[in-house]
Design a protein around this motif. Structure first.
Motif, PDB file in Angstrom:
ATOM      1  N   LEU A 153       0.836  -1.210   0.000  1.00 58.06           N
ATOM      2  CA  LEU A 153       0.000   0.000   0.000  1.00 58.06           C
ATOM      3  C   LEU A 153       0.866   1.253   0.000  1.00 58.06           C
ATOM      4  CD1 LEU A 153      -2.800  -1.102   2.505  1.00 58.06           C
ATOM      5  CD2 LEU A 153      -2.928  -1.003  -0.003  1.00 58.06           C
ATOM      6  N   ALA A 154       1.909   1.253   0.811  1.00 55.40           N
ATOM      7  CA  ALA A 154       2.805   2.411   0.855  1.00 55.40           C
ATOM      8  C   ALA A 154       3.537   2.581  -0.473  1.00 55.40           C
ATOM      9  CB  ALA A 154       3.803   2.257   1.997  1.00 55.40           C
ATOM     10  N   GLY A 155       4.051   1.491  -1.024  1.00 49.95           N
ATOM     11  CA  GLY A 155       4.800   1.552  -2.274  1.00 49.95           C
ATOM     12  C   GLY A 155       3.960   2.005  -3.456  1.00 49.95           C
ATOM     13  N   TYR A 156       2.730   1.550  -3.512  1.00 49.47           N
ATOM     14  CA  TYR A 156       1.863   1.933  -4.621  1.00 49.47           C
ATOM     15  C   TYR A 156       1.203   3.285  -4.378  1.00 49.47           C
ATOM     16  CZ  TYR A 156       2.395  -2.310  -7.320  1.00 49.47           C
ATOM     17  OH  TYR A 156       2.929  -3.304  -8.096  1.00 49.47           O
ATOM     18  N   ARG A 208      10.514  14.549  -4.491  1.00 48.46           N
ATOM     19  CA  ARG A 208      11.459  13.635  -5.163  1.00 48.46           C
ATOM     20  C   ARG A 208      11.755  12.384  -4.349  1.00 48.46           C
ATOM     21  NH1 ARG A 208      16.274  17.533  -6.735  1.00 48.46           N
ATOM     22  NH2 ARG A 208      15.832  18.175  -4.617  1.00 48.46           N
ATOM     23  N   SER A 209      11.628  12.476  -3.046  1.00 49.68           N
ATOM     24  CA  SER A 209      11.921  11.304  -2.219  1.00 49.68           C
ATOM     25  C   SER A 209      10.869  10.204  -2.407  1.00 49.68           C
ATOM     26  CB  SER A 209      12.028  11.688  -0.748  1.00 49.68           C
ATOM     27  OG  SER A 209      10.795  12.167  -0.270  1.00 49.68           O
ATOM     28  N   GLY A 210       9.734  10.539  -2.995  1.00 42.96           N
ATOM     29  CA  GLY A 210       8.691   9.547  -3.252  1.00 42.96           C
ATOM     30  C   GLY A 210       9.178   8.401  -4.119  1.00 42.96           C
ATOM     31  N   ARG A 211       9.999   8.704  -5.120  1.00 41.25           N
ATOM     32  CA  ARG A 211      10.525   7.642  -5.994  1.00 41.25           C
ATOM     33  C   ARG A 211      11.442   6.701  -5.223  1.00 41.25           C
ATOM     34  NH1 ARG A 211      13.025   9.479 -11.304  1.00 41.25           N
ATOM     35  NH2 ARG A 211      12.747   7.290 -11.718  1.00 41.25           N
ATOM     36  N   TYR A 212      12.228   7.250  -4.314  1.00 39.05           N
ATOM     37  CA  TYR A 212      13.128   6.425  -3.511  1.00 39.05           C
ATOM     38  C   TYR A 212      12.319   5.549  -2.545  1.00 39.05           C
ATOM     39  CZ  TYR A 212      16.699   9.607  -5.231  1.00 39.05           C
ATOM     40  OH  TYR A 212      17.528  10.343  -6.042  1.00 39.05           O
ATOM     41  N   LEU A 213      11.341   6.157  -1.892  1.00 39.01           N
ATOM     42  CA  LEU A 213      10.496   5.394  -0.971  1.00 39.01           C
ATOM     43  C   LEU A 213       9.741   4.290  -1.710  1.00 39.01           C
ATOM     44  CD1 LEU A 213       9.093   8.299   1.209  1.00 39.01           C
ATOM     45  CD2 LEU A 213      10.732   6.538   1.907  1.00 39.01           C
ATOM     46  N   GLU A 214       9.216   4.610  -2.886  1.00 37.82           N
ATOM     47  CA  GLU A 214       8.514   3.623  -3.702  1.00 37.82           C
ATOM     48  C   GLU A 214       9.422   2.432  -3.993  1.00 37.82           C
ATOM     49  OE1 GLU A 214       5.946   4.888  -7.204  1.00 37.82           O
ATOM     50  OE2 GLU A 214       7.756   4.129  -8.197  1.00 37.82           O
ATOM     51  N   ALA A 215      10.648   2.690  -4.420  1.00 30.82           N
ATOM     52  CA  ALA A 215      11.599   1.619  -4.735  1.00 30.82           C
ATOM     53  C   ALA A 215      11.920   0.793  -3.494  1.00 30.82           C
ATOM     54  CB  ALA A 215      12.877   2.201  -5.338  1.00 30.82           C
ATOM     55  N   ILE A 216      12.146   1.457  -2.377  1.00 27.67           N
ATOM     56  CA  ILE A 216      12.487   0.746  -1.142  1.00 27.67           C
ATOM     57  C   ILE A 216      11.324  -0.124  -0.686  1.00 27.67           C
ATOM     58  CG2 ILE A 216      12.982   1.064   1.319  1.00 27.67           C
ATOM     59  CD1 ILE A 216      14.574   3.632   0.420  1.00 27.67           C
ATOM     60  N   PHE A 217      10.137   0.452  -0.614  1.00 29.20           N
ATOM     61  CA  PHE A 217       8.970  -0.302  -0.132  1.00 29.20           C
ATOM     62  C   PHE A 217       8.684  -1.509  -1.013  1.00 29.20           C
ATOM     63  CE2 PHE A 217       7.069   3.895   1.655  1.00 29.20           C
ATOM     64  CZ  PHE A 217       7.880   3.807   2.775  1.00 29.20           C
ATOM     65  N   LEU A 218       8.692  -1.309  -2.330  1.00 29.48           N
ATOM     66  CA  LEU A 218       8.334  -2.409  -3.227  1.00 29.48           C
ATOM     67  C   LEU A 218       9.428  -3.466  -3.306  1.00 29.48           C
ATOM     68  CD1 LEU A 218       6.396  -0.443  -5.981  1.00 29.48           C
ATOM     69  CD2 LEU A 218       5.504  -1.773  -4.057  1.00 29.48           C
ATOM     70  N   THR A 219      10.674  -3.070  -3.182  1.00 31.05           N
ATOM     71  CA  THR A 219      11.754  -4.058  -3.152  1.00 31.05           C
ATOM     72  C   THR A 219      11.680  -4.885  -1.873  1.00 31.05           C
ATOM     73  OG1 THR A 219      13.140  -2.663  -4.541  1.00 31.05           O
ATOM     74  CG2 THR A 219      14.266  -4.365  -3.250  1.00 31.05           C
ATOM     75  N   MET A 220      11.295  -4.248  -0.789  1.00 28.94           N
ATOM     76  CA  MET A 220      11.108  -4.992   0.467  1.00 28.94           C
ATOM     77  C   MET A 220      10.013  -6.063   0.310  1.00 28.94           C
ATOM     78  SD  MET A 220      13.190  -3.964   2.869  1.00 28.94           S
ATOM     79  CE  MET A 220      12.355  -4.616   4.291  1.00 28.94           C
ATOM     80  N   THR A 221       8.975  -5.779  -0.501  1.00 27.49           N
ATOM     81  CA  THR A 221       7.924  -6.787  -0.689  1.00 27.49           C
ATOM     82  C   THR A 221       8.471  -8.008  -1.420  1.00 27.49           C
ATOM     83  OG1 THR A 221       7.032  -5.895  -2.794  1.00 27.49           O
ATOM     84  CG2 THR A 221       6.086  -5.039  -0.731  1.00 27.49           C
ATOM     85  N   VAL A 222       9.394  -7.787  -2.335  1.00 24.34           N
ATOM     86  CA  VAL A 222      10.015  -8.928  -3.029  1.00 24.34           C
ATOM     87  C   VAL A 222      10.783  -9.778  -2.023  1.00 24.34           C
ATOM     88  CG1 VAL A 222      11.655  -9.643  -4.815  1.00 24.34           C
ATOM     89  CG2 VAL A 222      10.175  -7.673  -5.204  1.00 24.34           C
ATOM     90  N   PHE A 223      11.520  -9.130  -1.148  1.00 24.13           N
ATOM     91  CA  PHE A 223      12.264  -9.849  -0.112  1.00 24.13           C
ATOM     92  C   PHE A 223      11.307 -10.631   0.785  1.00 24.13           C
ATOM     93  CE2 PHE A 223      14.041  -9.845   4.251  1.00 24.13           C
ATOM     94  CZ  PHE A 223      15.152 -10.651   4.027  1.00 24.13           C
ATOM     95  N   LEU A 224      10.192  -9.999   1.173  1.00 22.85           N
ATOM     96  CA  LEU A 224       9.220 -10.667   2.038  1.00 22.85           C
ATOM     97  C   LEU A 224       8.476 -11.794   1.321  1.00 22.85           C
ATOM     98  CD1 LEU A 224       7.784  -7.663   4.062  1.00 22.85           C
ATOM     99  CD2 LEU A 224       9.395  -9.417   4.823  1.00 22.85           C
TER     100      LEU A 224
END
Length: 171
Positions: free
Chosen positions: A74-77, A87-103
């Motif tokens: 939800l946060a990533g999307y 501009r930090s939104g793109r970084y947060l999006e990448a971090i959140f969604l990459t964490m979902t792959v790990f999970l």
């Protein structure tokens, strides 16, 4: 087969497409792109897996994985639609969604090693070197992957700023 219930198969097969979708987006774009057809398919597969995790969970940690995955999705999307992050939104999006792959990958690898081959799994002890090594490898991949994504996003932002500066000078 593998001791998986019908709901367990829905959980497994529903979330399975997220793995190649994430791989495709990482190779093609360097990150998960939520506003794309593969990004939407990834969201559906991940939500299927995260929601059904509550139905198949046998350990308390599974509930945590499901809840955190949903929150990160939800946060990533959503972060890209919130101008407050700039501009930090793109970084947060990448971090959140990459964490979902790990999970997704952490329990997928763990469950695979603990169930395959059927009747004689590769790992029976949660502290087995193969399992710990696999989990450690996934963590290393997460750290390296996030580092590469952040560097790439910074370069893209720098290139855009440079191109805009050049366009202003040319006028």
């Amino acid at each position: 087969m593998f001791g998986i219930t019908p709901v367990g198969w829905i959980h497994t097969l529903g979330s399975l497409p997220a793995i190649p979708l994430a791989g495709y987006m990482f190779v093609r774009h360097g990150r998960i792109v939520p506003r794309s057809a593969p990004g939407v398919a990834y969201l559906v597969a991940m939500l299927t897996g995260a929601v059904t995790a509550f139905l198949v969970a046998k350990q308390p940690v599974s509930y945590g994985f499901g809840a955190v995955t949903i929150l990160l999705l939800l946060a990533g999307y959503g972060v890209g639609h919130m101008p407050i992050f700039g501009r930090s939104g793109r970084y947060l999006e990448a971090i959140f969604l990459t964490m979902t792959v790990f999970l997704l990958m952490l329990p997928a690898a763990t469950e695979t090693l603990r169930r395959v081959p059927d009747g004689h799994p590769l790992v029976t002890d949660p502290h087995a070197p193969l399992l710990v090594g696999t989990q450690s490898g996934l963590l290393i991949c997460l750290v390296i992957g996030l580092t590469v994504q952040i560097i790439s996003l910074r370069r893209q932002a720098r290139d855009v700023a440079h191109a805009n500066h050049e366009a202003v000078i040319a006028e």
